[in-house]
Design a protein around this motif. Sequence first.
Motif, PDB file in Angstrom:
ATOM      1  N   TRP A 137      21.810   3.851  -9.640  1.00 33.74           N
ATOM      2  CA  TRP A 137      20.861   2.974 -10.338  1.00 33.74           C
ATOM      3  C   TRP A 137      19.683   3.778 -10.873  1.00 33.74           C
ATOM      4  N   LEU A 138      19.173   4.690 -10.053  1.00 34.45           N
ATOM      5  CA  LEU A 138      18.015   5.481 -10.446  1.00 34.45           C
ATOM      6  C   LEU A 138      18.366   6.398 -11.620  1.00 34.45           C
ATOM      7  N   THR A 139      19.555   6.972 -11.573  1.00 34.46           N
ATOM      8  CA  THR A 139      19.994   7.848 -12.676  1.00 34.46           C
ATOM      9  C   THR A 139      20.143   7.046 -13.959  1.00 34.46           C
ATOM     10  N   ALA A 140      20.749   5.850 -13.861  1.00 36.03           N
ATOM     11  CA  ALA A 140      20.905   5.003 -15.031  1.00 36.03           C
ATOM     12  C   ALA A 140      19.555   4.546 -15.569  1.00 36.03           C
ATOM     13  N   TYR A 141      18.610   4.272 -14.682  1.00 36.68           N
ATOM     14  CA  TYR A 141      17.266   3.838 -15.093  1.00 36.68           C
ATOM     15  C   TYR A 141      16.570   4.950 -15.883  1.00 36.68           C
ATOM     16  N   GLU A 142      16.686   6.170 -15.369  1.00 35.96           N
ATOM     17  CA  GLU A 142      16.051   7.299 -16.038  1.00 35.96           C
ATOM     18  C   GLU A 142      16.687   7.565 -17.397  1.00 35.96           C
ATOM     19  N   TYR A 143      18.023   7.406 -17.450  1.00 36.99           N
ATOM     20  CA  TYR A 143      18.722   7.645 -18.704  1.00 36.99           C
ATOM     21  C   TYR A 143      18.301   6.592 -19.749  1.00 36.99           C
TER      22      TYR A 143
ATOM     23  N   VAL B  87       9.343   3.894  -1.944  1.00 37.54           N
ATOM     24  CA  VAL B  87       7.904   4.060  -2.181  1.00 37.54           C
ATOM     25  C   VAL B  87       7.670   4.944  -3.403  1.00 37.54           C
ATOM     26  N   GLN B  88       8.429   6.013  -3.510  1.00 36.88           N
ATOM     27  CA  GLN B  88       8.262   6.933  -4.639  1.00 36.88           C
ATOM     28  C   GLN B  88       8.604   6.267  -5.961  1.00 36.88           C
ATOM     29  N   VAL B  89       9.591   5.390  -5.968  1.00 35.30           N
ATOM     30  CA  VAL B  89       9.908   4.634  -7.184  1.00 35.30           C
ATOM     31  C   VAL B  89       8.724   3.748  -7.561  1.00 35.30           C
ATOM     32  N   LYS B  90       8.126   3.092  -6.582  1.00 38.87           N
ATOM     33  CA  LYS B  90       6.963   2.237  -6.844  1.00 38.87           C
ATOM     34  C   LYS B  90       5.803   3.044  -7.416  1.00 38.87           C
ATOM     35  N   LEU B  91       5.712   4.330  -7.013  1.00 39.54           N
ATOM     36  CA  LEU B  91       4.629   5.194  -7.482  1.00 39.54           C
ATOM     37  C   LEU B  91       5.010   5.944  -8.759  1.00 39.54           C
ATOM     38  N   GLY B  92       6.208   5.669  -9.285  1.00 35.82           N
ATOM     39  CA  GLY B  92       6.645   6.322 -10.516  1.00 35.82           C
ATOM     40  C   GLY B  92       7.147   7.739 -10.332  1.00 35.82           C
ATOM     41  N   GLU B  93       7.455   8.127  -9.096  1.00 38.58           N
ATOM     42  CA  GLU B  93       7.908   9.493  -8.801  1.00 38.58           C
ATOM     43  C   GLU B  93       9.430   9.517  -8.683  1.00 38.58           C
ATOM     44  N   HIS B  94      10.105   9.337  -9.807  1.00 38.28           N
ATOM     45  CA  HIS B  94      11.549   9.132  -9.794  1.00 38.28           C
ATOM     46  C   HIS B  94      12.326  10.381  -9.373  1.00 38.28           C
ATOM     47  N   GLU B  95      11.878  11.547  -9.774  1.00 39.53           N
ATOM     48  CA  GLU B  95      12.581  12.773  -9.387  1.00 39.53           C
ATOM     49  C   GLU B  95      12.494  12.996  -7.878  1.00 39.53           C
ATOM     50  N   LEU B  96      11.320  12.751  -7.320  1.00 41.54           N
ATOM     51  CA  LEU B  96      11.170  12.870  -5.870  1.00 41.54           C
ATOM     52  C   LEU B  96      12.020  11.831  -5.147  1.00 41.54           C
ATOM     53  N   ALA B  97      12.133  10.638  -5.741  1.00 37.38           N
ATOM     54  CA  ALA B  97      12.946   9.581  -5.141  1.00 37.38           C
ATOM     55  C   ALA B  97      14.415   9.995  -5.080  1.00 37.38           C
ATOM     56  N   GLU B  98      14.895  10.669  -6.130  1.00 40.07           N
ATOM     57  CA  GLU B  98      16.279  11.155  -6.128  1.00 40.07           C
ATOM     58  C   GLU B  98      16.509  12.140  -4.981  1.00 40.07           C
ATOM     59  N   LYS B  99      15.542  13.042  -4.782  1.00 40.67           N
ATOM     60  CA  LYS B  99      15.663  14.019  -3.703  1.00 40.67           C
ATOM     61  C   LYS B  99      15.662  13.335  -2.329  1.00 40.67           C
ATOM     62  N   SER B 100      14.828  12.316  -2.196  1.00 39.80           N
ATOM     63  CA  SER B 100      14.774  11.593  -0.923  1.00 39.80           C
ATOM     64  C   SER B 100      16.084  10.866  -0.656  1.00 39.80           C
ATOM     65  N   LEU B 101      16.664  10.261  -1.696  1.00 41.03           N
ATOM     66  CA  LEU B 101      17.948   9.580  -1.529  1.00 41.03           C
ATOM     67  C   LEU B 101      19.059  10.572  -1.171  1.00 41.03           C
TER      68      LEU B 101
ATOM     69  N   ASP C 214       0.870  -1.176   0.000  1.00 41.08           N
ATOM     70  CA  ASP C 214       0.000   0.000   0.000  1.00 41.08           C
ATOM     71  C   ASP C 214       0.911   1.232   0.000  1.00 41.08           C
ATOM     72  N   TYR C 215       1.464   1.528  -1.160  1.00 35.45           N
ATOM     73  CA  TYR C 215       2.521   2.528  -1.247  1.00 35.45           C
ATOM     74  C   TYR C 215       2.008   3.955  -1.051  1.00 35.45           C
ATOM     75  N   GLN C 216       0.785   4.214  -1.448  1.00 39.82           N
ATOM     76  CA  GLN C 216       0.251   5.559  -1.270  1.00 39.82           C
ATOM     77  C   GLN C 216       0.099   5.884   0.214  1.00 39.82           C
ATOM     78  N   SER C 217      -0.414   4.926   0.994  1.00 45.63           N
ATOM     79  CA  SER C 217      -0.527   5.137   2.440  1.00 45.63           C
ATOM     80  C   SER C 217       0.846   5.231   3.076  1.00 45.63           C
TER      81      SER C 217
END
Length: 261
Positions: A253-259, A217-231, A189-192
């Motif tokens: 990994w996240l940067t490579a995934y986005e690229y 959680v943000q990666v699961k929700l497709g919020e990759h830019e927010l996930a970078e900030k959280s990391l 339940d990633y949104q919660s």
Amino acid sequence: MELRFQVMHTMPVLLDISDNVAVTSDHVRTLMYETVEDLEGAMFGRNRIKIDYFPDKYDRGGKIIDQDEFFAMFYRNLAADAIFGGKLDYAYRLLNKSLTLAPDYEPAINMQAVVLRKLGDLKSAEKLYRYGLEVADNKISLLSNYHFLLRLQGRTEQANRIKEQLLELDDQSPYAWYLQAVDAMSQQDYQSAKIYLNKFLKNTHYFHKAYYDLAKVQVKLGEHELAEKSLALALTYSSSNKDQNLYKAKMDWLTAYEYKD
């Protein structure tokens, strides 16, 4: 000497999880005041000594409790051992003793309701949750476990109403929200989980692991830019090389995934 007891909120450490029950650790420190005749009944202006066997730089001081609640915590701890030893009837009696000492002590109310659920007495468990929600200051665990009980019975509409109360609750409990997030993540339940983690970080911004969990959680929700900030924040607040290497690897990994994407 006069004694006062203070609850200390520590970083959440999950000691055990089994059968939908999580055990966490907390502790109490003792404040020992000198006796001064002219200051009878007043704590300010006295010399004091703090006795804390488990100090940590991230500890947050909680409320001052009386001796009855102090011993209620002791019986609660014995009950936790009994639960994991499969001695549910004994745990129930220990929690009765705890609640005799402190009738509005939320952890004992919550734990006894869990014991009743495990014993199959769902009706009494529900009554106890309702009682706890009336008298307890901290309602997060009570609402969460009441929600679980209703889901267990297939009472979906009522369960959803309880969950809405939990999601809307504005409680500054230091670490309870984090445990709710861990539970929500386990249920996918990633949104919660995102809501719970943001509630937690609002009051406890230095806990780097929560930023890492938020990034997942943000990666699961497709919020990759927010996930970078959280990391990046997890990296900022972490101190050990092991954690920093993990967060850097995840950022790479996240940067490579986005690229690649």
